[in-house]
Design a protein around this motif. Structure first.
Motif, PDB file in Angstrom:
ATOM      1  N   VAL A  39       0.839  -1.207   0.000  1.00 42.79           N
ATOM      2  CA  VAL A  39       0.000   0.000   0.000  1.00 42.79           C
ATOM      3  C   VAL A  39       0.871   1.253   0.000  1.00 42.79           C
ATOM      4  O   VAL A  39       0.616   2.214  -0.738  1.00 42.79           O
ATOM      5  CB  VAL A  39      -0.946  -0.012   1.218  1.00 42.79           C
ATOM      6  CG1 VAL A  39      -1.727   1.300   1.306  1.00 42.79           C
ATOM      7  CG2 VAL A  39      -1.909  -1.187   1.129  1.00 42.79           C
ATOM      8  N   HIS A  42       2.480   1.782  -3.457  1.00 39.11           N
ATOM      9  CA  HIS A  42       1.496   2.229  -4.458  1.00 39.11           C
ATOM     10  C   HIS A  42       1.140   3.697  -4.264  1.00 39.11           C
ATOM     11  O   HIS A  42       1.149   4.485  -5.228  1.00 39.11           O
ATOM     12  CB  HIS A  42       0.248   1.349  -4.353  1.00 39.11           C
ATOM     13  CG  HIS A  42      -0.857   1.778  -5.269  1.00 39.11           C
ATOM     14  ND1 HIS A  42      -0.823   1.568  -6.639  1.00 39.11           N
ATOM     15  CD2 HIS A  42      -2.023   2.445  -5.022  1.00 39.11           C
ATOM     16  CE1 HIS A  42      -1.914   2.062  -7.189  1.00 39.11           C
ATOM     17  NE2 HIS A  42      -2.662   2.599  -6.230  1.00 39.11           N
ATOM     18  N   LEU A  43       0.840   4.079  -3.027  1.00 37.06           N
ATOM     19  CA  LEU A  43       0.496   5.479  -2.768  1.00 37.06           C
ATOM     20  C   LEU A  43       1.715   6.385  -2.923  1.00 37.06           C
ATOM     21  O   LEU A  43       1.570   7.560  -3.287  1.00 37.06           O
ATOM     22  CB  LEU A  43      -0.085   5.617  -1.365  1.00 37.06           C
ATOM     23  CG  LEU A  43      -1.422   4.903  -1.127  1.00 37.06           C
ATOM     24  CD1 LEU A  43      -1.825   5.006   0.328  1.00 37.06           C
ATOM     25  CD2 LEU A  43      -2.518   5.488  -2.024  1.00 37.06           C
ATOM     26  N   THR A  74      -7.999   9.755  -7.497  1.00 36.24           N
ATOM     27  CA  THR A  74      -9.121   8.992  -6.937  1.00 36.24           C
ATOM     28  C   THR A  74      -9.348   7.696  -7.700  1.00 36.24           C
ATOM     29  O   THR A  74      -9.719   6.670  -7.108  1.00 36.24           O
ATOM     30  CB  THR A  74     -10.385   9.856  -6.947  1.00 36.24           C
ATOM     31  OG1 THR A  74     -10.153  11.053  -6.190  1.00 36.24           O
ATOM     32  CG2 THR A  74     -11.556   9.103  -6.330  1.00 36.24           C
ATOM     33  N   GLU A  76      -7.193   5.690  -8.948  1.00 35.02           N
ATOM     34  CA  GLU A  76      -6.218   4.670  -8.576  1.00 35.02           C
ATOM     35  C   GLU A  76      -6.102   4.463  -7.070  1.00 35.02           C
ATOM     36  O   GLU A  76      -5.270   3.688  -6.626  1.00 35.02           O
ATOM     37  CB  GLU A  76      -4.842   5.031  -9.130  1.00 35.02           C
ATOM     38  CG  GLU A  76      -4.808   5.160 -10.650  1.00 35.02           C
ATOM     39  CD  GLU A  76      -3.412   5.406 -11.171  1.00 35.02           C
ATOM     40  OE1 GLU A  76      -2.567   4.504 -11.043  1.00 35.02           O
ATOM     41  OE2 GLU A  76      -3.172   6.507 -11.698  1.00 35.02           O
ATOM     42  N   SER A  77      -6.910   5.153  -6.278  1.00 41.41           N
ATOM     43  CA  SER A  77      -6.864   4.960  -4.819  1.00 41.41           C
ATOM     44  C   SER A  77      -8.273   5.082  -4.254  1.00 41.41           C
ATOM     45  O   SER A  77      -9.064   4.145  -4.374  1.00 41.41           O
ATOM     46  CB  SER A  77      -5.915   5.979  -4.188  1.00 41.41           C
ATOM     47  OG  SER A  77      -6.280   7.302  -4.528  1.00 41.41           O
ATOM     48  N   SER A  78      -8.582   6.201  -3.664  1.00 43.58           N
ATOM     49  CA  SER A  78      -9.916   6.544  -3.172  1.00 43.58           C
ATOM     50  C   SER A  78      -9.962   8.049  -2.984  1.00 43.58           C
ATOM     51  O   SER A  78      -8.923   8.729  -3.032  1.00 43.58           O
ATOM     52  CB  SER A  78     -10.240   5.815  -1.862  1.00 43.58           C
ATOM     53  OG  SER A  78      -9.413   6.286  -0.813  1.00 43.58           O
ATOM     54  N   TRP A  81      -7.881   8.981   0.200  1.00 44.03           N
ATOM     55  CA  TRP A  81      -6.452   8.876  -0.048  1.00 44.03           C
ATOM     56  C   TRP A  81      -5.979   9.990  -0.978  1.00 44.03           C
ATOM     57  O   TRP A  81      -4.908  10.576  -0.781  1.00 44.03           O
ATOM     58  CB  TRP A  81      -6.103   7.520  -0.658  1.00 44.03           C
ATOM     59  CG  TRP A  81      -5.952   6.395   0.312  1.00 44.03           C
ATOM     60  CD1 TRP A  81      -6.640   5.218   0.325  1.00 44.03           C
ATOM     61  CD2 TRP A  81      -5.039   6.318   1.411  1.00 44.03           C
ATOM     62  NE1 TRP A  81      -6.232   4.418   1.357  1.00 44.03           N
ATOM     63  CE2 TRP A  81      -5.245   5.069   2.047  1.00 44.03           C
ATOM     64  CE3 TRP A  81      -4.098   7.172   1.935  1.00 44.03           C
ATOM     65  CZ2 TRP A  81      -4.516   4.662   3.165  1.00 44.03           C
ATOM     66  CZ3 TRP A  81      -3.375   6.771   3.051  1.00 44.03           C
ATOM     67  CH2 TRP A  81      -3.580   5.545   3.654  1.00 44.03           C
ATOM     68  N   THR A 217      -9.964   6.324   6.832  1.00 47.79           N
ATOM     69  CA  THR A 217      -8.918   5.677   6.032  1.00 47.79           C
ATOM     70  C   THR A 217      -8.056   4.769   6.886  1.00 47.79           C
ATOM     71  O   THR A 217      -7.910   3.582   6.617  1.00 47.79           O
ATOM     72  CB  THR A 217      -8.060   6.736   5.328  1.00 47.79           C
ATOM     73  OG1 THR A 217      -8.919   7.661   4.645  1.00 47.79           O
ATOM     74  CG2 THR A 217      -7.144   6.087   4.309  1.00 47.79           C
ATOM     75  N   PRO A 231      -6.457   0.886  -1.174  1.00 41.79           N
ATOM     76  CA  PRO A 231      -6.757   1.520  -2.463  1.00 41.79           C
ATOM     77  C   PRO A 231      -7.452   0.543  -3.407  1.00 41.79           C
ATOM     78  O   PRO A 231      -7.345  -0.691  -3.254  1.00 41.79           O
ATOM     79  CB  PRO A 231      -5.376   1.920  -2.989  1.00 41.79           C
ATOM     80  CG  PRO A 231      -4.486   1.937  -1.791  1.00 41.79           C
ATOM     81  CD  PRO A 231      -5.025   0.896  -0.861  1.00 41.79           C
TER      82      PRO A 231
END
Length: 542
Positions: A39, A42-43, A74, A76-78, A81, A217, A231
């Motif tokens: 995670v 990725h972020l 958004t 690719e995640s939320s 995030w 989150t 995500p």
């Protein structure tokens, strides 16, 4: 002697606006650490892309571009995030922007200093206010070349500032440059890679009031259960409903745990950050939240009963208690610390010295007065030249760290902190207080005298022990000559020290033998001897 700078007025330092507490994530399984790394990596990639987009926009960035960047993240995640990533990007860009401006100011100060010293004849001595010329023609020539280098750097920095260009890298420039000096840093390529990846991960989640436990989150329940909203591309790793991953580790906050529990139970916003310490092989969770501003105590109320003056030095804090009239009371105190070794050791030393100081002030029930120090423009080699020892001394003083620690720790104990202008406190303290406060059993240091000067300035009194004599026949017709003593205070009419030499041109040397005798002054009910009235030959200031 040049004109003296007018010191700024003292003020009560406001309490900190936020709190951050940290705890260790103990008992993580290999699967938990794998999820955290997946995670975070990725972020972290999304944060790098967003930072590049923000830096490319420069000064032309607006709210529409911000919304567009958030929409891209958004997917690719939320949304939450994406909001945390864009907020962190803006803070990092603004920090780099402030750093660029500070660099410009440093270059301008260096250019001014070199130009001044180059304009003076070689070998000319300087003064306390400004340095003199360079010592030799060789040094003069070397500094003339350095002037051109600094001017080129200044022009480039000013051009970047006007264009809104910042140079920043996620993970830190220092760690990035370490890759080219692994042997000096005693690291292998694999060890450096682990540190680099850990620094570039992004696991920051902003809080939101009204949501469950204050954060949707990264959620931490009152019993210490930690869960993470995954995500969208990593939703298959979830082990709980609604795309969440629950860790096996339980957390507790030893420091400010009750405050954190109250906020979580009331569903108030709490921000969380998860990071890995590669050197120790540990994972940590940091919780932070804002504190509502409190009403500052009036300055007159803070110094009503006196205070504790504190002088900051490279290896200790010198403190002395003062009453409300500015008179030193009791014995001076010294709180030492050792600033050698690792950063954690230095930080622990500063905290230990501060807590001893604060506990002493708490027992006395008094506020603390400190200097509002800032050495950013005082430790350049252009100003102090070859005085490497002095530059190292002021560079090693933990000014920013000590100031931040003192304010936050004093707020916890309810101790007000008064900041004063540091102008001339050490010089005038030694000039007016070091000798009078010394005795056969106590040797007052220059730092102890500076603590007295700081306390007197915070109380609103002049640093010097006595003011100029009143103009009416050199008597008390316009008020008492002492500032710190009220009527009826024993010793307030004490004799001034005898200083050889005439006070005026009309009196010959040696005629002022009774200058300290009250009977020798022109006062009612006392004999008047027409001799010179002696006073302190130091400059009357403040």
């Amino acid at each position: 002697m040049g004109a003296l700078r007018e010191p700024a007025a003292p003020f009560v330092v406001p309490d900190p606006s936020g709190v951050a507490v940290r705890t260790r994530l103990k008992g993580l399984t290999a699967e938990d650490e794998k999820v955290l790394r997946r995670v975070g990596d990725h972020l972290g990639v999304l944060a790098c892309r967003d930072l590049k987009a923000r830096c490319s926009a420069g000064l032309d960035h607006d709210s529409d571009q911000w919304a567009e960047r958030k929409r891209v993240l958004t997917v690719e995640s939320s949304s939450r995030w994406a909001g945390s990533v864009t907020k962190a990007t803006h803070e990092q860009w603004a920090l780099a922007r402030r750093g660029r401006l500070a660099h410009i100011h440093s270059l301008q100060a260096g250019v001014r200093m070199i130009r001044h010293r180059l304009s003076l004849p070689v070998g000319e001595k300087g003064s306390k206010q400004a340095p003199g010329g360079y010592r030799s023609r060789r040094e003069w020539f070397a500094k003339s070349r350095r002037l051109h280098v600094l001017e080129d750097r200044l022009r480039a920095a000013q051009a970047d500032w006007q264009a809104g260009v910042v140079r920043v890298v996620r993970g830190g420039k220092r760690l990035l440059n370490t890759r080219h000096h692994l042997q000096t840093a005693k690291l292998t390529p694999g060890q450096w890679r682990l540190r680099w990846e850990a620094k570039r991960r992004f696991l920051h989640a902003d809080g939101e009031s009204g949501k469950r436990y204050g954060n949707e989150t990264v959620r931490v329940t009152p019993d210490g259960e930690v869960s993470l909203k995954l995500p969208a591309p990593l939703a298959y790793l979830a082990n709980a409903p609604h795309g969440r991953y629950v860790f096996t580790a339980k957390v507790t906050f030893a420091h400010r745990g009750e405050q954190w529990a109250d906020r979580v139970a009331a569903h108030r916003a709490v921000a969380y950050r998860i990071h890995e310490d590669v050197q120790r092989g540990r994972w940590y969770l940091t919780a932070s939240w804002t504190i509502p501003p409190t009403r500052t105590v009036p300055l007159d109320a803070v110094r009503a009963n006196g205070l504790v003056g504190v002088d900051t030095n490279a290896d200790h804090l010198a403190a002395w208690r003062l009453d409300r009239h500015g008179n030193p009371a009791g014995q001076p105190r010294r709180f030492g610390y050792d600033l050698t070794g690792t950063a954690s050791h230095r930080d622990a030393q500063v905290r230990h010295a501060l807590i001893r100081l604060l506990h002493w002030a708490q027992r006395l029930g008094l506020a603390i007065a400190v200097e509002d120090l800032d050495f950013t423009a005082e430790k350049t080699r252009e100003k102090h030249g070859g005085r490497k020892r002095f530059r190292k001394l002021i560079s090693g003083m933990p000014v920013a760290r000590l100031r931040a620690r003192l304010v936050s720790m004093a707020a916890e104990l309810g101790i007000p902190v008064i900041a004063v202008d540091p102008a001339y406190t050490s010089r005038w303290g030694a000039q007016h207080w070091q000798k009078p406060l010394s005795s056969t059993t106590r040797k007052t240091t220059r730092h102890d005298a500076a603590a007295v000067a700081i306390g007197r300035r915070a109380l609103g009194h002049p640093i010097r022990r006595r003011t100029a004599p009143p103009p009416t026949h050199q008597s008390d017709g316009c008020g008492h000559r002492t500032v710190q003593a009220e009527p009826g205070t024993p010793g307030r009419e004490g004799a001034r020290p005898h200083i050889p030499g005439p006070r005026t041109r009309s009196v010959h040397p040696g005629r002022g033998a009774k200058a300290g005798d009250q009977c020798a002054q022109h006062r009612s009910e006392h004999t008047a001897e027409h001799e010179s009235w002696q006073q302190d030959s130091l400059p009357l200031s403040l």
